[in-house]
Scaffold this active site. Structure first.
Site, mmCIF file in Angstrom:
data_model
loop_
_atom_site.group_PDB
_atom_site.id
_atom_site.type_symbol
_atom_site.label_atom_id
_atom_site.label_comp_id
_atom_site.label_asym_id
_atom_site.label_seq_id
_atom_site.Cartn_x
_atom_site.Cartn_y
_atom_site.Cartn_z
ATOM 1 N N GLU A 33 1.189 3.934 9.965
ATOM 2 C CA GLU A 33 -0.288 3.911 9.958
ATOM 3 C C GLU A 33 -0.825 5.178 10.629
ATOM 4 O O GLU A 33 -1.877 5.181 11.268
ATOM 5 C CB GLU A 33 -0.779 2.641 10.669
ATOM 6 C CG GLU A 33 -1.953 1.951 9.997
ATOM 7 C CD GLU A 33 -1.733 1.581 8.547
ATOM 8 O OE1 GLU A 33 -0.580 1.305 8.129
ATOM 9 O OE2 GLU A 33 -2.709 1.578 7.799
ATOM 10 N N PHE A 79 0.864 -1.187 0.000
ATOM 11 C CA PHE A 79 0.000 0.000 0.000
ATOM 12 C C PHE A 79 0.897 1.232 0.000
ATOM 13 O O PHE A 79 1.643 1.461 0.952
ATOM 14 C CB PHE A 79 -0.939 0.005 1.213
ATOM 15 C CG PHE A 79 -2.069 0.975 1.025
ATOM 16 C CD1 PHE A 79 -3.285 0.546 0.531
ATOM 17 C CD2 PHE A 79 -1.883 2.323 1.275
ATOM 18 C CE1 PHE A 79 -4.322 1.447 0.298
ATOM 19 C CE2 PHE A 79 -2.908 3.237 1.046
ATOM 20 C CZ PHE A 79 -4.127 2.795 0.568
ATOM 21 N N GLY A 123 21.912 -6.231 32.105
ATOM 22 C CA GLY A 123 22.872 -6.152 30.994
ATOM 23 C C GLY A 123 22.526 -7.122 29.874
ATOM 24 O O GLY A 123 22.740 -6.829 28.686
HETATM 25 C C1 FAD Z 1 9.213 1.021 8.511
HETATM 26 C C2 FAD Z 1 8.181 1.878 7.865
HETATM 27 C C3 FAD Z 1 7.227 1.279 7.052
HETATM 28 C C4 FAD Z 1 6.261 2.073 6.418
HETATM 29 N N1 FAD Z 1 5.374 1.495 5.553
HETATM 30 C C5 FAD Z 1 4.578 2.289 4.789
HETATM 31 C C6 FAD Z 1 3.789 1.724 3.726
HETATM 32 O O1 FAD Z 1 3.795 0.509 3.500
HETATM 33 N N2 FAD Z 1 3.046 2.566 2.974
HETATM 34 C C7 FAD Z 1 3.009 3.925 3.183
HETATM 35 O O2 FAD Z 1 2.324 4.610 2.455
HETATM 36 N N3 FAD Z 1 3.757 4.475 4.173
HETATM 37 C C8 FAD Z 1 4.533 3.701 4.965
HETATM 38 N N4 FAD Z 1 5.319 4.259 5.951
HETATM 39 C C9 FAD Z 1 5.286 5.703 6.156
HETATM 40 C C10 FAD Z 1 4.672 6.119 7.486
HETATM 41 O O3 FAD Z 1 3.288 5.941 7.452
HETATM 42 C C11 FAD Z 1 5.106 7.576 7.730
HETATM 43 O O4 FAD Z 1 6.488 7.539 8.064
HETATM 44 C C12 FAD Z 1 4.308 8.242 8.831
HETATM 45 O O5 FAD Z 1 2.975 8.453 8.412
HETATM 46 C C13 FAD Z 1 4.910 9.592 9.239
HETATM 47 O O6 FAD Z 1 5.238 10.375 8.152
HETATM 48 P P1 FAD Z 1 6.713 11.039 8.089
HETATM 49 O O7 FAD Z 1 7.687 9.951 8.297
HETATM 50 O O8 FAD Z 1 6.812 11.823 6.837
HETATM 51 O O9 FAD Z 1 6.762 12.013 9.351
HETATM 52 P P2 FAD Z 1 6.255 13.520 9.401
HETATM 53 O O10 FAD Z 1 4.868 13.611 8.869
HETATM 54 O O11 FAD Z 1 7.288 14.395 8.811
HETATM 55 O O12 FAD Z 1 6.190 13.770 10.960
HETATM 56 C C14 FAD Z 1 7.332 14.109 11.764
HETATM 57 C C15 FAD Z 1 6.839 14.361 13.194
HETATM 58 O O13 FAD Z 1 5.949 15.489 13.203
HETATM 59 C C16 FAD Z 1 4.717 15.110 13.796
HETATM 60 N N5 FAD Z 1 3.598 15.837 13.173
HETATM 61 C C17 FAD Z 1 3.310 15.929 11.855
HETATM 62 N N6 FAD Z 1 2.184 16.628 11.666
HETATM 63 C C18 FAD Z 1 1.751 17.001 12.900
HETATM 64 C C19 FAD Z 1 0.633 17.754 13.387
HETATM 65 N N7 FAD Z 1 -0.271 18.269 12.561
HETATM 66 N N8 FAD Z 1 0.508 17.935 14.726
HETATM 67 C C20 FAD Z 1 1.420 17.409 15.583
HETATM 68 N N9 FAD Z 1 2.504 16.695 15.190
HETATM 69 C C21 FAD Z 1 2.655 16.488 13.862
HETATM 70 C C22 FAD Z 1 4.605 13.618 13.580
HETATM 71 O O14 FAD Z 1 3.707 13.030 14.498
HETATM 72 C C23 FAD Z 1 6.053 13.195 13.775
HETATM 73 O O15 FAD Z 1 6.312 13.059 15.139
HETATM 74 C C24 FAD Z 1 6.252 3.478 6.635
HETATM 75 C C25 FAD Z 1 7.205 4.070 7.463
HETATM 76 C C26 FAD Z 1 8.180 3.274 8.067
HETATM 77 C C27 FAD Z 1 9.234 3.956 8.901
#
Ligand code: FAD
Length: 381
Positions: A364, A123, A341
């Site tokens: 998610e 997805f 440890g």
């Molecule tokens: C191992 C792994 C597997 C994944 N698998 C999938 C997948 O299969 N398909 C897919 O589509 N995606 C996938 N993802 C993506 C994942 O869903 C995103 O990493 C996640 O939604 C966060 O987005 P970002 O990493 O860009 O963080 P950002 O959106 O940049 O967020 C950075 C920080 O800011 C905070 N933040 C952002 N907006 C706000 C707000 N409005 N108010 C308060 N705090 C906020 C966030 O909570 C976070 O702490 C995966 C990620 C990882 C690491």
């Protein structure tokens, strides 16, 4: 927690998942993590035994059970291997659900039986600059006769090298208010212009390989549209809602697995002439954690049951995911401490569980996003 709310059928599939998890998945977990190996044979086994497709209709290759049954299986798998649980969650908790909900008759008849057997579907929503705010995505699909031509890239896609198909959300235009409109597509891995980018090395769930997806003039027939043109965000939101229950189960399973391992350890390890279990701090902390794991399980079962009854479940799913993932992190950190440890070494699985727990607070929808969903739903606007 006993299965007091469960039917005999649900207990049976849970017990089958437990047996497979304990006997076949657990022995592989450390090596998958260490060497970043994708558990291909395990996924095939989960397909053959009907676990992958347990929540989907028999006429589509599933086992005709409910989502709660799937959640029970997810917990059993996650207790022993976060990587395998993560792969299963995305495939069977997210992508299969979307195909069942939005697919045409032809799409369902083609993809669902394959998916139930273990042919994986990813997805793809996230992009490098569009994570929590997925509406900022720039991957574009432009209409061209009977096809759409897609250009762009998706970031962090779970199981990317192993996925035979991906649900991909792309921008297909703008609406009357000038805002972007999105459409979902099912893209097969051999589609011209589609490729998987480089492997992203991670802190945890290292057996669930993660990579970028790249689209360079990728030609996708209109028959591959999932749902309606312009309704891609509807597909994405549905996927997130169901995914939050299965990711919550992943988190809960990690927490329960950590407690189970810790109980074994503290009942044996001796210091000051006593077993660690005999210190009151040990008993109180583990009692507290187990009580909260049971509470988390009830939140999860509530969300899954609402979904099974066709009731709205988005808020309950967000609550279950938020609670269980924070609990998984807290539980695993505390359990590492009980190992002293040794907890910091690879001799025991507890350090892996701590690393695997962290992702459940992030994907998610991060837990901050879950709080936004819950806050809005209770009228905090
Ligand atoms: C191992 C792994 C597997 C994944 N698998 C999938 C997948 O299969 N398909 C897919 O589509 N995606 C996938 N993802 C993506 C994942 O869903 C995103 O990493 C996640 O939604 C966060 O987005 P970002 O990493 O860009 O963080 P950002 O959106 O940049 O967020 C950075 C920080 O800011 C905070 N933040 C952002 N907006 C706000 C707000 N409005 N108010 C308060 N705090 C906020 C966030 O909570 C976070 O702490 C995966 C990620 C990882 C690491």
């Amino acid at each position: 927690m006993s299965g007091f709310l469960l039917t005999e059928e649900q207990k049976e599939i849970r017990d089958l998942a437990r047996e497979i998890a304990q006997e076949q998945i657990k022995p592989l977990a450390a090596e998958l993590d260490e060497k970043e190996i994708f558990p291909r044979e395990t996924i095939d086994l989960l397909g053959e035994t009907g676990i992958l497709g347990c929540a989907y209709p028999e006429e589509l290759g599933g086992s005709g059970m409910d989502f709660l049954s799937f959640i029970l299986c997810m917990e059993e798998i996650a207790k022993v291997c976060g990587s395998t649980a993560s792969i299963v969650s995305t495939h069977a908790g997210v992508s299969m659900y979307c195909v069942e909900l939005f697919g045409t008759k032809e799409q369902k008849e083609h993809y669902m039986p394959l998916m139930a057997q273990g042919h994986l579907m990813g997805f793809a929503l996230t992009e490098a600059n569009a994570g929590s705010d997925s509406s900022g995505m720039i991957t574009k699909a432009v209409e061209d006769g009977d096809n759409y031509i897609i250009n762009g890239a998706k970031m962090f896609i779970s199981s990317a090298p192993a996925n035979e198909f991906n649900i991909v959300i792309a921008v297909t235009g703008t609406n009357a208010k000038g805002r972007p409109e999105f459409t979902a597509f099912i893209i097969n891995k051999d589609t011209p212009g589609f490729s998987v980018g480089k492997h992203i090395h991670k802190m945890g769930i290292r057996g669930s390989l993660t990579a970028e997806l790249i689209f360079e003039d990728c030609v996708v027939p209109k028959t591959q549209i999932l749902g309606k043109v312009g309704e891609g965000m509807k597909v994405a939101l549905a996927s997130l809602n169901a995914g939050r229950i299965s990711m919550g189960a992943q988190a809960l399973g990690i927490a329960q697995g950590a407690i189970d391992e810790t109980i074994k350890y503290v009942n044996e390890r001796q210091q000051f002439g006593k077993r660690i279990a005999q210190f009151q701090n040990t008993q109180f902390t583990l009692a507290d954690l187990q009580t909260r794991v049971d509470a988390g399980r009830l939140l999860l079962w509530r969300a899954a049951t609402l979904k099974d009854q066709g009731e709205p479940f988005a808020t309950e799913a967000a609550m279950a995911k938020l609670y269980c993932s924070d609990l998984a992190m807290e539980t695993t950190v505390k359990c590492v401490q009980f190992f002293g440890g040794y907890g910091y070494t690879k001799e025991y699985p507890i350090e892996r569980m701590m690393r695997d727990a962290k992702i459940t607070q992030i994907y998610e929808g991060t837990n901050e996003i879950q709080k936004m969903v819950i806050g809005r739903s209770i009228g905090v606007k």
